[in-house]
Design a protein around this motif. Structure first.
Motif, PDB file in Angstrom:
ATOM      1  N   TYR A  51      -1.804   3.387  -6.688  1.00 27.30           N
ATOM      2  CA  TYR A  51      -2.408   2.926  -5.498  1.00 27.30           C
ATOM      3  C   TYR A  51      -2.656   4.054  -4.571  1.00 27.30           C
ATOM      4  O   TYR A  51      -1.740   4.643  -4.496  1.00 27.30           O
ATOM      5  N   GLN A  58       0.610  -0.883   0.031  1.00 23.86           N
ATOM      6  CA  GLN A  58       0.058   0.084   0.462  1.00 23.86           C
ATOM      7  C   GLN A  58       1.008   1.005   0.177  1.00 23.86           C
ATOM      8  O   GLN A  58       1.885   0.785   0.302  1.00 23.86           O
ATOM      9  N   LEU A  61      -1.114  -0.236  -9.491  1.00 36.07           N
ATOM     10  CA  LEU A  61      -2.419  -1.153  -9.588  1.00 36.07           C
ATOM     11  C   LEU A  61      -2.522  -1.800 -11.178  1.00 36.07           C
ATOM     12  O   LEU A  61      -2.937  -3.068 -11.768  1.00 36.07           O
ATOM     13  N   ASN A 101      -7.947   8.137  -5.337  1.00 35.98           N
ATOM     14  CA  ASN A 101      -8.163   6.613  -5.392  1.00 35.98           C
ATOM     15  C   ASN A 101      -7.268   6.055  -5.565  1.00 35.98           C
ATOM     16  O   ASN A 101      -6.187   5.179  -5.828  1.00 35.98           O
ATOM     17  N   GLN A 102      -7.081   6.026  -7.196  1.00 36.30           N
ATOM     18  CA  GLN A 102      -6.553   5.403  -8.281  1.00 36.30           C
ATOM     19  C   GLN A 102      -5.892   6.490  -9.471  1.00 36.30           C
ATOM     20  O   GLN A 102      -6.977   7.209  -9.537  1.00 36.30           O
TER      21      GLN A 102
END
Length: 440
Positions: A342, A26, A310, A367-368
């Motif tokens: 991420y 993360q 991601l 978020n993305q």
């Protein structure tokens, strides 16, 4: 060992291996301990020429990180800028001597004493270890009233304007000089208030362009303004009293100017800075991008954000505009390669892979977030995209813990500040007053 280039591919590949080994999947905030130590050594080379060091807590907002710097530097002096963080530092570092870095409202000061009375078994003595910053005669009168209300003693450090023009006392002009004189006379007359020093912040110095004098002229003028204010203090309090004052100056982009050396920054300033007793800095130790100043070329970036990749996207398209997207790719107006990470939307600048930029196709996302990647980049899914924080104080707090990187491994996790709960404002008569014996 790290490459000569502080942002080399080899360096980030080593960092990525350490993150994978540590099971980091993360977004993570990383401090390179070796670089932190090296930057600290540069700072201590200046401090050890005859200055005390005050660590700016907002720029290193982590109790373990502050404890580490305090131990390595031998300093217990902190500068605090935020009321909840003041509570946190007092509770967790009760041996610290704390100077407020900005003036707090008298209501905020009252709230501190209300909270401090709830602590059990603390060794922190506010009458010896806490210095409130006051920027105007009006605020000084408010603090005078608070000291009388609580029947306690307050240490007062006067903020002076040495050219930044962000407020504070100065001796430039009859009106300004009179305000400073009034403040000094009030401090001398009131037994509950103790003048403990002056603070003159000169962050503008390293940013002044050459066509209006540059760093050299700006620094000389700042030190001249500081000395003029100090002379007013000497006139009212006497030289013997002033020998024990905290005369605070410096900042991350200006501290090298105080070094007594033959460098181009310092040779002509030595006699002008001898009166300064302490230097405050901290951001220079981790060097976020806002401190890529010519005065800090000898420092290395020591803090990074690692964001897992991601998704990889070849020839990204604008939604609902496939034909236009194809044309824009042909014209070279859309990137050939992009990725989604991420997280995102940090106050930070991408630094690896090279030539990585935030994409405008989808805009900002926490978020993305989408980033365009250079066509020759070898980055792939599950790799990390790296950023340099623009500031430490605003960014470090977003990650909960700091990954400490040292000699190829993540060796520790240091929690960031978790502010103490601020008590609800209560009526003044609910605040315990100090006994008369405590005010001599």
């Amino acid at each position: 060992m790290t490459s000569t280039n502080p942002l080399s591919a080899d360096y980030f590949h080593q960092l990525s291996r350490a993150l994978v080994q540590a099971g980091v999947h993360q977004p993570a905030l990383i401090i390179d301990k070796q670089r932190l130590d090296t930057n600290l050594d540069h700072l201590l080379n200046v401090i050890q020429t005859g200055f005390d060091y005050r660590i700016v807590a907002k720029s290193l907002p982590s109790i373990p990180l502050l404890s580490y710097i305090m131990e390595k530097s031998g300093s217990n002096r902190l500068m605090s800028f935020h009321l909840p963080f003041l509570f946190h530092v007092v509770k967790n570092l009760p041996h610290a001597d704390i100077l407020l870095g900005k003036p707090m409202s008298v209501a905020a000061a009252r709230q501190f004493y209300q909270w401090h009375q709830t602590l059990v078994g603390t060794s922190f003595n506010s009458e010896n270890q806490l210095h409130w910053l006051v920027d105007s005669f009006e605020r000084l009168q408010q603090y005078q009233a608070l000291a009388k209300e609580l029947n306690c003693c307050l240490n007062i450090n006067l903020e002076i304007d040495v050219g930044l023009h962000r407020g504070g006392f100065n001796s430039d002009g009859q009106t300004s000089a009179k305000a400073l004189q009034q403040a000094l006379e009030l401090l001398k007359a009131d037994k509950r208030l103790t003048l403990t020093g002056l603070m003159g912040y000169e962050a503008h110095v390293s940013k002044i362009p050459n066509f209006i004098g540059g760093t050299d002229k700006a620094f000389r003028l700042a030190m001249g303004s500081y000395q003029a204010c100090l002379q007013q203090v000497v006139k009212i309090f006497g030289q013997d009293f002033c020998n024990d004052l905290i005369l605070n100056a410096g900042g991350s982009s200006t501290y090298p100017l105080y070094k007594k050396s033959d460098s181009k920054f310092n040779s002509q300033f030595n006699s002008q800075t001898n009166f300064i007793t302490e230097i405050a800095t901290a951001s220079a130790l981790v060097k976020p991008t806002d401190f890529d100043a010519h005065t800090l070329e000898h420092h290395q970036p020591a803090c990074f954000i690692a964001a897992p990749v991601l998704k990889m996207v070849d020839k990204p398209e604008i939604p609902m505009l496939k034909g236009l997207s194809k044309f824009l790719h042909t014209a070279g107006l859309l990137p050939k390669q992009a990725c989604f990470i991420y997280g995102g939307n940090w106050l930070a600048t991408p630094c690896f892979p090279e030539n990585t930029k935030r994409s405008n196709i989808f805009g900002i996302s926490s978020n993305q977030e989408m980033y365009t990647i250079a066509p020759d980049s070898q980055i792939k899914m599950d790799d990390y995209l790296y950023f340099r924080p623009n500031q430490s104080e605003a960014v470090f707090l977003q990650f909960g813990k700091i990954a400490v990187y040292d000699e190829g491994s993540i060796i520790d996790w240091w929690p960031v500040f978790h502010p103490e709960s601020i008590p609800l404002v209560e009526e003044t008569n609910n605040i315990k007053k100090y006994s008369n014996e405590e005010v001599s």
